[in-house]
Motif scaffolding. Structure first.
Motif, short mmCIF file in Angstrom:
data_model
loop_
_atom_site.label_atom_id
_atom_site.label_comp_id
_atom_site.label_asym_id
_atom_site.label_seq_id
_atom_site.Cartn_x
_atom_site.Cartn_y
_atom_site.Cartn_z
N THR A 17 24.75 27.13 -67.36
CA THR A 17 24.71 26.96 -68.94
C THR A 17 24.98 25.63 -68.90
OG1 THR A 17 25.50 29.16 -69.74
CG2 THR A 17 25.85 27.20 -71.25
N TYR A 18 24.18 24.76 -69.61
CA TYR A 18 24.36 23.38 -69.81
C TYR A 18 24.55 23.10 -71.26
CZ TYR A 18 21.87 23.10 -65.36
OH TYR A 18 21.51 23.34 -63.88
N THR A 19 25.81 22.34 -71.41
CA THR A 19 26.05 21.83 -72.66
C THR A 19 26.21 20.37 -73.11
OG1 THR A 19 27.33 24.00 -73.23
CG2 THR A 19 27.58 21.99 -74.72
N GLY A 20 25.36 19.88 -73.96
CA GLY A 20 25.40 18.41 -73.89
C GLY A 20 24.62 17.89 -75.12
N ASP A 21 24.71 16.43 -75.24
CA ASP A 21 24.14 15.80 -76.44
C ASP A 21 22.54 15.62 -76.40
OD1 ASP A 21 26.73 13.72 -76.00
OD2 ASP A 21 26.85 15.23 -77.37
N TYR A 22 21.90 15.65 -77.42
CA TYR A 22 20.53 14.97 -77.61
C TYR A 22 20.43 14.17 -78.59
CZ TYR A 22 19.97 18.19 -81.71
OH TYR A 22 19.88 18.48 -83.03
N SER A 23 19.31 13.23 -78.58
CA SER A 23 18.93 12.12 -79.42
C SER A 23 17.38 12.29 -79.40
CB SER A 23 19.44 10.84 -79.28
OG SER A 23 19.23 9.96 -80.02
N MET A 24 16.88 12.05 -80.68
CA MET A 24 15.49 12.16 -80.83
C MET A 24 15.23 11.58 -82.23
SD MET A 24 15.03 16.18 -82.03
CE MET A 24 13.57 16.15 -83.05
N ALA A 44 19.95 28.19 -68.21
CA ALA A 44 19.08 28.18 -67.15
C ALA A 44 19.07 29.88 -66.29
CB ALA A 44 19.41 27.19 -66.26
N ASP A 45 17.99 30.26 -65.93
CA ASP A 45 17.76 31.52 -65.39
C ASP A 45 16.96 31.08 -64.31
OD1 ASP A 45 16.96 33.86 -64.32
OD2 ASP A 45 16.46 34.83 -66.20
N PHE A 46 17.59 30.66 -63.01
CA PHE A 46 16.57 30.13 -61.83
C PHE A 46 15.94 31.25 -61.29
CE2 PHE A 46 20.32 27.30 -62.48
CZ PHE A 46 19.40 26.02 -62.64
N ASN A 47 16.51 32.55 -61.32
CA ASN A 47 15.69 33.56 -60.95
C ASN A 47 14.37 33.66 -61.55
OD1 ASN A 47 17.66 34.27 -58.73
ND2 ASN A 47 18.73 35.70 -60.40
#
Length: 103
Positions: A17-24, A44-47
């Protein structure tokens, strides 16, 4: 692409799980927005090679091949090609799209 986009080594876990900022920014014939920023959590599900998440009107439906991100991102219902990198410490991507009537 934002500063500090190093993603780290290839992931070794089956999921993350990735938690972060976005800008657009959003632009159409009538509007060019100020920067739109926020927080998003991506799973993310790498399998199954998938990266998914949502924050308000921003949706990510990504694909993972090694450390390369593909798939789509959408905002306000407009789909866009997603391109980026993913690693053990973060995922970084960029996207741009347009409506069919903008062709």
């Amino acid at each position: 692409i934002a500063p500090n986009t190093r993603v780290g080594a290839a992931p070794t876990a089956a999921s993350a799980t990735y938690t972060g900022d976005y800008s657009m920014v959003y632009a159409d014939r009538d509007e060019f927005s100020d920067p739109i920023t926020g927080k998003i959590t991506l799973n993310a599900d790498f399998n199954n090679r998938r990266l998914t998440g949502q924050s308000g009107s921003l949706r990510v439906n990504g694909t993972i091949t090694g450390q390369t991100l593909g798939g789509t991102a959408s905002y306000r219902g407009v789909d866009a090609d997603l391109s980026g990198r993913i690693g053990a410490s973060r995922a970084v991507g960029a996207f741009a799209g347009h409506t069919k009537d903008a062709d």
